[in-house]
Design a protein around this motif. Structure first.
Motif, PDB file in Angstrom:
ATOM      1  N   GLN A  19       0.837  -1.199   0.000  1.00 50.34           N
ATOM      2  CA  GLN A  19       0.000   0.000   0.000  1.00 50.34           C
ATOM      3  C   GLN A  19       0.876   1.254   0.000  1.00 50.34           C
ATOM      4  O   GLN A  19       0.881   2.036   0.962  1.00 50.34           O
ATOM      5  N   PRO A  20       1.651   1.491  -1.073  1.00 46.66           N
ATOM      6  CA  PRO A  20       2.519   2.667  -1.115  1.00 46.66           C
ATOM      7  C   PRO A  20       1.725   3.955  -1.303  1.00 46.66           C
ATOM      8  O   PRO A  20       0.663   3.962  -1.935  1.00 46.66           O
ATOM      9  N   VAL A  21       2.255   5.024  -0.755  1.00 53.29           N
ATOM     10  CA  VAL A  21       1.636   6.350  -0.867  1.00 53.29           C
ATOM     11  C   VAL A  21       2.695   7.311  -1.406  1.00 53.29           C
ATOM     12  O   VAL A  21       3.857   7.265  -0.992  1.00 53.29           O
ATOM     13  N   PHE A  22       2.279   8.183  -2.328  1.00 57.33           N
ATOM     14  CA  PHE A  22       3.222   9.103  -2.969  1.00 57.33           C
ATOM     15  C   PHE A  22       2.663  10.520  -2.921  1.00 57.33           C
ATOM     16  O   PHE A  22       1.478  10.745  -3.203  1.00 57.33           O
ATOM     17  N   THR A  23       3.517  11.482  -2.581  1.00 57.19           N
ATOM     18  CA  THR A  23       3.135  12.898  -2.657  1.00 57.19           C
ATOM     19  C   THR A  23       4.297  13.676  -3.266  1.00 57.19           C
ATOM     20  O   THR A  23       5.463  13.306  -3.096  1.00 57.19           O
ATOM     21  N   ALA A  24       3.979  14.760  -3.964  1.00 50.07           N
ATOM     22  CA  ALA A  24       5.029  15.590  -4.555  1.00 50.07           C
ATOM     23  C   ALA A  24       4.468  16.954  -4.940  1.00 50.07           C
ATOM     24  O   ALA A  24       3.273  17.094  -5.215  1.00 50.07           O
ATOM     25  N   HIS A  25       5.345  17.958  -4.941  1.00 53.31           N
ATOM     26  CA  HIS A  25       5.021  19.269  -5.469  1.00 53.31           C
ATOM     27  C   HIS A  25       5.569  19.317  -6.894  1.00 53.31           C
ATOM     28  O   HIS A  25       6.756  19.068  -7.116  1.00 53.31           O
ATOM     29  N   VAL A  26       4.717  19.621  -7.845  1.00 54.43           N
ATOM     30  CA  VAL A  26       5.104  19.603  -9.256  1.00 54.43           C
ATOM     31  C   VAL A  26       4.973  21.010  -9.838  1.00 54.43           C
ATOM     32  O   VAL A  26       3.880  21.587  -9.854  1.00 54.43           O
ATOM     33  N   GLU A  27       6.107  21.557 -10.280  1.00 54.82           N
ATOM     34  CA  GLU A  27       6.099  22.878 -10.920  1.00 54.82           C
ATOM     35  C   GLU A  27       5.811  22.705 -12.414  1.00 54.82           C
ATOM     36  O   GLU A  27       6.400  21.833 -13.068  1.00 54.82           O
ATOM     37  N   VAL A  28       4.900  23.535 -12.928  1.00 51.46           N
ATOM     38  CA  VAL A  28       4.468  23.381 -14.324  1.00 51.46           C
ATOM     39  C   VAL A  28       4.605  24.699 -15.074  1.00 51.46           C
ATOM     40  O   VAL A  28       4.738  25.776 -14.480  1.00 51.46           O
ATOM     41  N   GLU A  29       4.551  24.593 -16.386  1.00 55.54           N
ATOM     42  CA  GLU A  29       4.621  25.777 -17.237  1.00 55.54           C
ATOM     43  C   GLU A  29       3.364  26.629 -17.066  1.00 55.54           C
ATOM     44  O   GLU A  29       2.280  26.099 -16.772  1.00 55.54           O
ATOM     45  N   PRO A  30       3.463  27.940 -17.256  1.00 59.66           N
ATOM     46  CA  PRO A  30       2.292  28.822 -17.086  1.00 59.66           C
ATOM     47  C   PRO A  30       1.104  28.420 -17.946  1.00 59.66           C
ATOM     48  O   PRO A  30      -0.063  28.590 -17.548  1.00 59.66           O
ATOM     49  N   GLU A  31       1.378  27.851 -19.137  1.00 62.11           N
ATOM     50  CA  GLU A  31       0.293  27.495 -20.044  1.00 62.11           C
ATOM     51  C   GLU A  31      -0.651  26.446 -19.457  1.00 62.11           C
ATOM     52  O   GLU A  31      -1.830  26.375 -19.832  1.00 62.11           O
ATOM     53  N   VAL A  32      -0.128  25.622 -18.516  1.00 64.76           N
ATOM     54  CA  VAL A  32      -0.974  24.594 -17.916  1.00 64.76           C
ATOM     55  C   VAL A  32      -2.129  25.235 -17.158  1.00 64.76           C
ATOM     56  O   VAL A  32      -3.286  24.788 -17.237  1.00 64.76           O
ATOM     57  N   PHE A  33      -1.831  26.309 -16.431  1.00 59.62           N
ATOM     58  CA  PHE A  33      -2.888  27.008 -15.693  1.00 59.62           C
ATOM     59  C   PHE A  33      -3.733  27.862 -16.638  1.00 59.62           C
ATOM     60  O   PHE A  33      -4.968  27.935 -16.496  1.00 59.62           O
ATOM     61  N   GLU A  34      -3.067  28.493 -17.594  1.00 54.36           N
ATOM     62  CA  GLU A  34      -3.775  29.406 -18.492  1.00 54.36           C
ATOM     63  C   GLU A  34      -4.788  28.681 -19.368  1.00 54.36           C
ATOM     64  O   GLU A  34      -5.859  29.222 -19.684  1.00 54.36           O
ATOM     65  N   THR A  35      -4.458  27.455 -19.771  1.00 50.88           N
ATOM     66  CA  THR A  35      -5.339  26.704 -20.674  1.00 50.88           C
ATOM     67  C   THR A  35      -6.246  25.726 -19.927  1.00 50.88           C
ATOM     68  O   THR A  35      -7.005  24.972 -20.560  1.00 50.88           O
ATOM     69  N   GLY A  36      -6.184  25.721 -18.609  1.00 54.73           N
ATOM     70  CA  GLY A  36      -7.045  24.836 -17.829  1.00 54.73           C
ATOM     71  C   GLY A  36      -6.695  23.364 -17.958  1.00 54.73           C
ATOM     72  O   GLY A  36      -7.592  22.506 -17.882  1.00 54.73           O
ATOM     73  N   ARG A  37      -5.418  23.070 -18.142  1.00 49.99           N
ATOM     74  CA  ARG A  37      -4.994  21.680 -18.312  1.00 49.99           C
ATOM     75  C   ARG A  37      -4.623  21.000 -16.997  1.00 49.99           C
ATOM     76  O   ARG A  37      -4.075  19.899 -16.996  1.00 49.99           O
TER      77      ARG A  37
END
Length: 308
Positions: free
Chosen positions: A251-269
């Motif tokens: 039962q592994p559990v994974f968490t992470a902070h992922v930095e993304v390109e601005p377009e990901v937020f701008e395009t609703g992806r």
């Protein structure tokens, strides 16, 4: 949901395996204790003690399996599945105690034998009971084997019975030696052999327990490889605060902070990216419980604390 259903089905099957194994081992412990007393065999009594520890361990494992099946609550947000780990911890401690007790008894008998004190052992009775014990252990081992790979709790129970199977074989060898040579020292020597078999298995089980309780990454998980997979996902520019641990075995559990390109937020992806990241971990690394925090590029420099 499918993963949870699969886990519930496996948990039910594991409890059934434990019930069957308890019936097999429990029925034979009494026979072996009585046989050990009547034959005067320390090896039989040592094996009986080992089987009794198996029985206690199986009962503990069964209780832990029932507790682990309880649903999550506001206090126990991951549920009670870690109860399996505590069950394995108890099993490991029991194994160590049995090994120490058997060793002390065997050394004492060897010393008294060297001083001329005779210990009569009925090799024939010892052999018959050991053969029946071997059959009982093999049956219990086959019952438990199916769930040992997926549950640390069941693995602890399986290892105990496996070791006792080898212990029964040692008793058989000692009985044959006594029958044909009359050398009674074979009995405590076989007991020492049983103790030697117990210790490595107990330490291996306790090592796995410590890894889970200390929230270390699963031994088979390559955190660097997971990070590389995430970084290769289109739109991802960096990954930090990566954590992998286990609620219980399998039962592994994974968490992470992922930095993304601005377009990901701008395009609703963001939703599509989260689905892709979660699917990647589930498909390639068998991680069903994953949590990602999506952040704009450069966010890590603004956060406090160390990052992985």
């Amino acid at each position: 949901m499918a993963h949870d259903h699969s886990h519930d089905h496996a948990a039910t099957a594991n409890r059934t395996r434990l019930w069957v194994a308890i019936a097999i081992i429990g029925a034979f412990v009494i026979v072996q204790v009585v046989g050990g007393l009547l034959s005067g065999s320390l090896a039989l009594l040592a094996d009986a003690g080992h089987m009794a520890s198996d029985l206690i361990g199986l009962v503990v494992a069964l209780v832990a399996a029932f507790v682990a099946a309880r649903p999550a609550t506001d206090r126990q947000t991951y549920g009670f599945r870690r109860a399996e780990v505590f069950g394995a911890l108890i099993n490991g401690v029991i194994l160590i105690v049995v090994a120490v007790s058997v060793t002390i008894g065997a050394i004492g008998r060897l010393i008294s034998g060297a001083e001329g004190e005779a210990h009569e052992v009925q090799g024939g009775m010892m052999l018959v009971i050991a053969l029946v014990g071997l059959a009982a252990n093999i049956a219990a081992m086959l019952v438990l084997r199916g769930g040992a790979k997926d549950s640390i709790n069941l693995r602890g129970a399986y290892l105990e019975v496996l070791g006792d199977t080898i212990g029964s074989a040692l008793v058989i060898v000692a009985a044959i030696v006594i029958i044909f040579t009359g050398w009674s020292a074979a009995d405590p020597i076989a007991s020492l052999g049983i103790a030697v078999l117990i210790v490595p298995r107990a330490l291996s089980l306790l090592r796995d327990v410590v890894r889970v309780l200390s929230e270390g990454a699963p031994a088979e998980t390559d955190v660097a490889e997971i990070r590389e997979h995430i970084l290769r996902t289109p739109g991802v520019v960096a990954v930090h605060d990566v954590h992998v641990w286990q609620i219980t075995s399998g039962q592994p559990v994974f968490t992470a902070h992922v930095e993304v390109e601005p377009e990901v937020f701008e395009t609703g992806r963001t939703g599509a990216l989260l689905d892709e990241l979660g699917g990647c971990l589930s498909e390639h690394f068998d991680v069903a419980h994953s949590t990602f925090q999506l952040e704009p590029g450069g966010r890590a420099e603004q956060e406090q604390g160390s990052h992985c």
